[in-house]
Scaffold this active site. Structure first.
Site, PDB file in Angstrom:
ATOM      1  CE  LYS A 210       5.014 -10.350  -0.520  1.00 42.52           C
ATOM      2  NZ  LYS A 210       2.894 -10.055  -0.018  1.00 42.52           N
ATOM      3  CD  GLU A 216       8.965  -5.810 -15.262  1.00 38.77           C
ATOM      4  OE1 GLU A 216       8.893  -6.859 -14.393  1.00 38.77           O
ATOM      5  OE2 GLU A 216       7.689  -5.091 -15.416  1.00 38.77           O
ATOM      6  N   GLY A 271       3.653  -5.543  -0.739  1.00 36.62           N
ATOM      7  CA  GLY A 271       5.139  -4.740  -1.527  1.00 36.62           C
ATOM      8  C   GLY A 271       5.114  -2.979  -1.423  1.00 36.62           C
ATOM      9  NE  ARG A 272      -0.899  -0.981  -2.705  1.00 39.14           N
ATOM     10  CZ  ARG A 272      -1.494  -2.458  -3.416  1.00 39.14           C
ATOM     11  NH1 ARG A 272      -0.089  -2.909  -3.307  1.00 39.14           N
ATOM     12  NH2 ARG A 272      -2.590  -2.679  -2.522  1.00 39.14           N
ATOM     13  CD  GLU A 357       0.226  -2.036  -6.853  1.00 39.40           C
ATOM     14  OE1 GLU A 357       1.262  -2.178  -5.790  1.00 39.40           O
ATOM     15  OE2 GLU A 357       0.620  -2.446  -8.123  1.00 39.40           O
ATOM     16  CG  HIS A 388       9.540  28.774 -11.597  1.00 35.93           C
ATOM     17  ND1 HIS A 388       9.918  30.388 -11.616  1.00 35.93           N
ATOM     18  CD2 HIS A 388      10.810  28.994 -10.435  1.00 35.93           C
ATOM     19  CE1 HIS A 388       9.843  30.573  -9.863  1.00 35.93           C
ATOM     20  NE2 HIS A 388      10.862  29.913  -9.713  1.00 35.93           N
ATOM     21  CE  LYS A 516       3.472  -7.640 -12.337  1.00 35.75           C
ATOM     22  NZ  LYS A 516       3.384  -8.886 -10.487  1.00 35.75           N
TER      23      LYS A 516
HETATM   24  O1  F6P Z   1       3.276  -5.061 -10.152  1.00 37.32           O
HETATM   25  C1  F6P Z   1       2.758  -5.112  -9.183  1.00 37.32           C
HETATM   26  C2  F6P Z   1       4.092  -5.915  -8.223  1.00 37.32           C
HETATM   27  O2  F6P Z   1       2.786  -6.864  -8.256  1.00 37.32           O
HETATM   28  C3  F6P Z   1       3.843  -5.009  -7.027  1.00 37.32           C
HETATM   29  O3  F6P Z   1       3.026  -4.477  -5.850  1.00 37.32           O
HETATM   30  C4  F6P Z   1       5.526  -4.856  -6.164  1.00 37.32           C
HETATM   31  O4  F6P Z   1       5.909  -3.932  -5.363  1.00 37.32           O
HETATM   32  C5  F6P Z   1       5.700  -5.254  -7.505  1.00 37.32           C
HETATM   33  O5  F6P Z   1       5.690  -5.588  -8.080  1.00 37.32           O
HETATM   34  C6  F6P Z   1       7.546  -5.924  -6.991  1.00 37.32           C
HETATM   35  O6  F6P Z   1       7.103  -7.353  -6.806  1.00 37.32           O
HETATM   36  P1  F6P Z   1       8.051  -7.995  -6.380  1.00 37.32           P
HETATM   37  O7  F6P Z   1       8.477  -7.530  -5.216  1.00 37.32           O
HETATM   38  O8  F6P Z   1       7.900  -9.431  -6.379  1.00 37.32           O
HETATM   39  O9  F6P Z   1       9.302  -7.851  -7.541  1.00 37.32           O
END
Ligand code: F6P
Length: 557
Positions: A210, A216, A271-272, A357, A388, A516
């Protein structure tokens, strides 16, 4: 937000519920079933194809009425209406919360700052559809003229978990000749293990972010591009093999992806909550656009139930209130999610982000501290495997642990008698957790088995299960796109309800920012000289350990 929204825990309704909780924790829920033959009929319901039984919760009708009064006091349904109306209910980010628009299959106008968002939503769906069709038909080909066979989603958090979860859940519909892979972790083996089995000529990367600023995702996407360019004739080939999903056209362009191959999302999609947007593109590529739309249909059906009903008819409302009851009145710290059926294996991880979150917060939307606990710790794993392993703690541990049992009734993979056994286990486990087994029952059973009295005396207490563990059971006819859509929407709204009762902002995530920022501060000192100003002792010790190993490697070279 007006002041009266903030009723504290000392409100008469809250206090009344506290009294009831004390009473209820002294009683065993079995009594309620023994004395009340219609309990399960009253404390259950159906919504959007889901059958939901919450009668094994430690609630009675007066508790449900009290919780509904609490929801009135906290103006939960007013906040729901504000969400559907496109108001900026995400106060700390000053954003609307409109993931419901993404699956608004009725096309009812939904306004954001006065403008109907549906034409834009539909335009992106159309773009997705034409792209997906081009890939499936072979009109879209790689640089060497080959059809695309593999799609790699590079994203993390909300740009990974929901899409990954749905692809696994609906894998039995994957008949379009496309394999999907997910790379999320910055740990090098995640990307490397996927690239090792892929052919650049037939691979399409979806860079899903987003913000298009997530460390990452961008690091993995850059490495994927380098890997790709080792085989491609030139940079122009990138446009056939990399597409992006983002709000940030400029960052996408800078990365080297043609904005014509970018699928937009909007700030009003958290995002979620974004798997319903173009973030779900890998779902459509894997299953077909018709199945992606069916997923949206299922979620929309549940949205309509949530939007248009109140009281006990509104099952997302009821389940959200029960989450509050368990966390704040009965004192439980966690919520366990037990999907039965391997295809729902990623459900706990996805719901973990959605719930924790969203509702892992400590100040209310007005900036004042909350005066009760907020989100439980969500965890879980597959039944029957967990039976189990960790279920032991639920049966005989010391903690109250509410859980959700979830399954499709029919299977897409009928082999032997497994589905019957699966369902028997699901039904039996929630029953065992509720009923438990008393000392008298254990002793009687051991006597019937011929055990000596001395053995009974020594062993019996070890075999007692106290019972009384609360649970919901959620069943649906089959793992269809519609059912999965409805299931996920149910959880989203349930989280919304609990957050509204707690009066927190369920749609921001400031907590994740700190980590971060610190990663950026520490990174220059990984394996390099000591920083001029040392960090705290623990951080310094860890940096020293890493440096010692990396320098030893260099000396060996
Ligand atoms: O670090 C958390 C977060 O901001 C989440 O809320 C989000 O889903 C995820 O990182 C990924 O963010 P992006 O889609 O901006 O890479």
């Amino acid at each position: 937000m007006r002041k009266e929204r903030y009723a504290g825990r000392m409100s008469p309704i809250w206090q009344l519920l506290e009294v009831k909780a004390t009473e209820h924790m002294r009683r065993h829920p079995n009594e309620w079933f023994e004395t009340d033959p219609t309990r399960a009929d009253r404390l259950s319901g159906r919504a959007a194809g889901l059958s939901i039984d919450y009668s094994k919760q430690r609630v009675t009708d007066d508790v449900i009425d009290g919780l509904l009064a609490l929801a009135d006091e906290r103006r939960v349904l007013a906040l729901r209406d504000a969400m559907f109306a496109g108001e900026h209910i995400n106060g700390s980010e000053d954003r609307a919360v409109l993931h419901v628009a993404l699956r608004n299959r009725s096309n009812r106008p939904i306004r954001f700052d006065g403008v109907d968002v549906m034409p834009e939503v539909n335009a992106v769906l159309d773009h997705m559809e034409s792209f997906v069709e081009a890939v499936h038909s072979g009109a879209w080909r790689g640089f060497a003229g080959d059809r695309i066979t593999d799609v790699v989603n590079i994203g993390v958090g909300g740009s990974d978990l929901g899409t990954r979860m749905v692809c696994r859940a609906l894998g039995s519909y994957a008949d379009r000749g496309i394999r999907v892979h997910f790379v999320s972790n910055i740990a090098p083996s995640d990307l490397a293990s996927k690239l090792a089995v892929l052919d650049p000529k037939t691979t399409l990367f979806v860079v899903a972010s987003k913000s298009f600023g997530t460390q990452e995702t961008l690091a993995n996407a850059r490495s994927a591009r380098r890997w790709f360019l080792r085989s491609a004739p030139d940079e122009a080939a990138i446009k056939k093999h990399f597409v992006a999903v983002s709000t940030h056209t400029e960052r996408v362009r800078e990365f080297g992806i043609d904005p014509a191959n970018m699928f937009p999302i909007w700030d009003w999609v958290g995002g979620r909550y974004s798997l319903w947007s173009a973030i779900g593109l890998p779902i459509a590529l894997f299953l077909g656009m018709d199945r992606f739309k069916a997923l949206l249909d299922g979620a929309h059906a549940l949205d309509e139930e949530f939007r248009l009903t109140s009281g006990r008819d509104n099952l997302a409302l009821i389940l959200g209130l029960i989450d509050v009851w368990n966390a704040d009145f009965l004192g439980s710290d966690s919520l366990a999610i037990f999907p039965y059926g391997t295809r729902l294996g990623f459900l706990p991880a996805h719901l973990q982000q959605v719930m924790m979150e969203s509702n892992g917060k400590r100040v209310r939307i007005d900036g004042q501290p909350v005066d009760s606990h907020t989100s439980p710790v969500l965890w879980g794993g597959l039944g029957t495997n967990g039976q189990h392993a960790f279920y032991q703690l639920l049966h005989q541990g010391t903690r109250l642990i509410p859980s959700d049992f979830i399954s499709a009734i029919r299977t897409h993979s009928p082999i032997g008698g497994q589905q019957r056994q699966l369902l028997a286990n699901l039904v039996a486990q929630s029953r065992a957790l509720m009923l438990g087994r008393t000392l008298e029952e254990v002793e009687a059973q051991m006597r019937a088995e011929g055990a000596a009295e001395s053995t009974i005396e020594r062993i019996a207490s070890h075999r007692v299960c106290p019972g009384g563990q609360p649970s919901n059971t959620i069943l649906f006819p089959q793992m269809t796109p519609e059912a999965v859509g409805a299931l996920l929407a149910l959880y989203e709204h349930r989280v919304f309800v609990a957050g509204a009762v707690w009066q927190i902002d369920s749609f921001d995530q400031w907590g994740v920012e700190l980590g971060k920022q610190m990663a950026d501060e520490v990174e220059p000192f990984i394996g390099t000289d000591e920083p001029a100003e040392p960090f705290d002792g623990s951080t310094q010790w860890l940096l020293d350990e890493i440096r010692a190993h990396w320098q030893a490697d260099q000396n060996a070279d």
